[in-house]
Design an enzyme around this catalytic site. Structure first.
Site: not given
Ligand code: IVH
Length: 693
Positions: A129, A131, A133, A247, A338, A432, A435, A450, A455
């Site tokens: 999935e 990541k 940002d 949970y 990354k 400026c 002008c 200005c 101008c």
């Molecule tokens: S899973 C126990 N999934 O990336 C692990 N993290 O350095 C739970 N992040 O601290 C994280 N997208 O803030 C996970 N699809 C994703 C993510 C994700 C962004 C961030 C998250 C985490 C950091 C990892």
């Protein structure tokens, strides 16, 4: 926590270490702690993630070679410490670990090998999935209710930011977890500001003379720390929820059907109304296929509406995740891949000073061209004097550039330690550059201006804004032509657009019959643009596209605004003291009124044509006003629906109003409406029902 002197020393030490040199393990730990503090607490990292990882790995190696000497507070042993004071602190139910980073296929092969070794499997199914940002958060729901939201903090203890999280529209306040047998649940996710909203937000900052933020991540993290919930709501944040960390099962619940895989968890969250990456996730068996997928995905990164900095690869079976467990720092069942950093280093060669339509003088840095995320950057706006001071910029400096997505590039920092003595101070002009008039800076302002209305920069930039795509959208005009016509004396001001001498333009080089006819037609068509575009085009200070729409909605004719008092303006949605003052001033300036008069005489439409909806619609003859945050749709969408159904949108709460639709966090308008008999105050739900009937 770290004073200026320590910061400087630790930053110098960082540069030294990043060059591959060595320091004692104690110093290395101090450096890592410092960067954790900059990253997690201050949200102003001084090094990139990969640089941090390099240092972290150096320490890991030293400790592996001599494991007898690892102090319990080493960065490798815990998840950082130190927090800002403002918010109450709360313990996470489960420590919020971060993920191990990988940068190439080899790292992923290595990760998969370890997973297979520990599990005894030949091939593993992974859930891959994006990541996201942004800023990480944890949400707790108990008995189906959202009870607590927290930021990551140091991973063990975070800030309790429930009130701010409640302002995020796509975080449900309740969800039917009991259907799955769940009584209490902790969910992890990321708060983001999408690229579009980030741009709008940065544009407002620039308009206010405040330096914009380098990336949406800083904007999201910063927004979560604001104490004013209305402001948080205005920032239009979104949350992606991607992990269930904990949970409990309700004793009295009849059935328990908590998913056994991560992907099914994401589906469950989706079903319950959370924005999980259900649509974005992909189940892939075998690491080779994963590698191919994540490398391909990097090319599509810019097409997403939000920023991602990589992909996350997770073992899909939850049982297997448990079996693999975690190290002190990260889970063994997941890894982050990354993407290439959108950063690059360059040299600051020169600074030019440009004058905008408000007379604001903006310094623009000319730099040695550098490729950042596939785009060559050779000049960057550096906003104002304060910004130059804050970033300690000097001509000749080596600088770090960041470009996130389609956002304008920013200078992240300079490297004073790389100076050789030949660097020069950046001198702000006193006059400026266009002008020659003396520049002026009010005390409370960050920018020099200005203030000579004659101008050329003022006039020409004002015309360029007027014809621009989001304003009157006069295509086939173009910035260069505006300057050309101005220099030749063919265009002197905004009304002059509608009296251009086409016979003379036809004689100019590069203009033929066809281009002139196109231009003529485009100008003629612009006269019928909706009122909100005209209001935006006028370039009133602090009036962006959204405010222009609010103002247009309030009136039948542009000049109605001239009779609004500051108080009446402030009654309009999202119009505060500053905007109200600016609009009031604009409509009480005789030069502006003269210009508007000319425009109207030339046939530019001042009436609000869009306000008449179809007669006989559901809402015919009824006026509506929306306040607070709506859950199901955006305010603009709701307003459109009212108009489509024959109703009207009121500008403010008055006895003429029929319905006030009060969303979450509704404030002063709701209070005012309560005092006026005849106004019906309804919820969004009731409004939606009215649409159906
Ligand atoms: S899973 C126990 N999934 O990336 C692990 N993290 O350095 C739970 N992040 O601290 C994280 N997208 O803030 C996970 N699809 C994703 C993510 C994700 C962004 C961030 C998250 C985490 C950091 C990892």
């Amino acid at each position: 926590m770290f004073d200026t002197h320590q910061t400087k020393t630790l930053q110098e030490l960082t540069t030294y270490l990043l060059k591959g040199r060595h320091a004692s393990p104690a110093r290395l730990r101090e450096v890592l702690r410092f960067h954790e503090y900059r990253y997690y607490i201050l949200n102003t990292p001084l090094i990139s993630d990969s640089e941090y990882d390099m240092l972290y790995k150096q320490l890991e190696k030293i400790e592996k070679d001599d494991p007898s000497n690892i102090p319990p507070n080493s960065p490798t042993q815990h998840v950082g410490k130190g927090l800002i004071k403002d918010f109450p602190k709360v313990d996470h139910l489960v420590p919020m670990l971060s993920l191990e980073n990988s940068y190439n296929a080899e790292d992923l092969l290595d990760f998969d090998r370890k997973v297979r070794e520990l599990s005894g499997l030949n091939e593993v199914t992974y859930c891959v999935e994006p990541k996201f940002d942004g800023a990480s958060i944890s949400l707790i729901y108990e008995n189906d209710l959202f009870i607590r939201g927290a930021s990551r903090g140091d991973g063990v203890v975070g800030d309790e930011i429930t009130a701010n999280i409640k302002q995020i529209r796509n975080v449900p306040l309740s969800a039917t977890f009991h259907n799955y047998g769940i009584q209490q649940i902790e969910i992890r996710g990321e708060v983001l500001m999408n690229k579009k909203n980030f741009k709008v937000y940065n544009d407002t900052l620039i308009e206010e003379g405040v330096p914009p933020l380098a990336n949406p991540r800083n904007a999201a993290a910063g927004s979560l720390r604001i104490k004013d919930t209305a402001e948080v709501s205005r920032r239009k944040l979104e949350a992606f929820l991607y992990h269930v960390s904990y949970y409990t099962i309700g004793e009295n619940y009849k059935k328990t059907n908590v998913p056994a895989t991560h992907s099914a968890m994401l589906e469950m969250l989706w079903e319950l109304g959370f924005r999980s990456p259900k649509q974005e996730m992909k189940l892939i068996s075998g690491i080779d296929n994963v590698i191919e997928y994540v490398q391909e995905f990097e090319h599509t990164r810019d097409e997403l509406p939000y920023e991602i900095d990589g992909m996350v690869i997770k073992v899909n079976e939850l049982k297997l995740q448990d079996q693999l467990g975690m190290t002190s720092h990260h889970p063994r069942w997941a890894i982050a891949f990354k993407f290439k950093a959108r950063q690059g280093t360059s040299k600051l060669l020169d600074v030019e000073f440009q004058v905008g339509r408000t007379g604001a003088v903006t310094p623009v840095a000319k730099i040695t061209p550098v490729q950042v995320g596939g785009v060559t950057v050779s000049s960057i706006s550096i906003h104002n004097e304060e910004y130059i001071r804050e970033k300690e910029l000097m001509l000749g400096d080596t600088i770090l550039i960041e470009r996130s997505g389609d956002v304008i590039p920013q200078i992240v920092k300079s490297f004073p330690e790389l100076r050789n003595g030949a660097e020069k101070e950046i001198r702000f002009p006193k006059d400026c550059p266009i002008c020659g008039n003396v520049l002026y800076k009010p005390k409370e302002d960050a920018v020099w201006r200005c203030i000579n209305l004659a101008c050329p920069a003022h006039i020409v930039e004002g015309i360029i804004h007027f014809i621009s795509k989001d304003a009157m959208n006069i295509r086939s005009f173009g910035e260069a032509n505006v300057w050309k016509f101005y220099d030749l004396g063919l265009l002197k001001d905004i009304p002059g657009i509608y009296t251009l001498p086409f016979d003379r333009i036809m004689e100019l080089e590069g203009f033929g019959q066809r281009s002139v006819t196109n231009l003529q037609e485009a100008i003629e068509n612009s006269k019928k643009q909706p009122l909100h575009r005209l209001i935006y085009a006028l370039g009133i200070r602090y009036v962006g596209e959204t405010t222009a729409k609010t103002l247009a909605n309030a009136v039948d004719h542009l000049m109605d605004l001239a009779s609004y008092s500051i108080e009446q303006l402030k009654d309009l949605e999202d119009v505060g003291e500053k905007v109200a003052g600016s609009v009031y001033e604009f409509f009480h300036n005789s030069d502006n009124l003269h210009l508007l008069n000319k425009l109207e005489k030339l046939g530019v439409q001042f009436s609000n044509e869009k306000r008449e909806g179809p007669l006989g619609g559901n809402f015919s003859g009824q006026t509506f006003l929306f306040t607070g945050t709506l859950m199901v749709m955006k305010r603009s969408e709701a307003e459109e629906l009212v108009e489509k159904n024959g109703g009207k949108i009121a500008g403010s709460v008055s006895s003429k109003l029929n319905y006030l639709v009060a969303g979450r966090g509704a404030g002063s308008k709701l209070e005012k409406a309560k005092k006026i008999p005849g106004i019906r105050i309804i919820s969004e739900e009731v409004f939606l029902k009215m649409l159906e009937t």
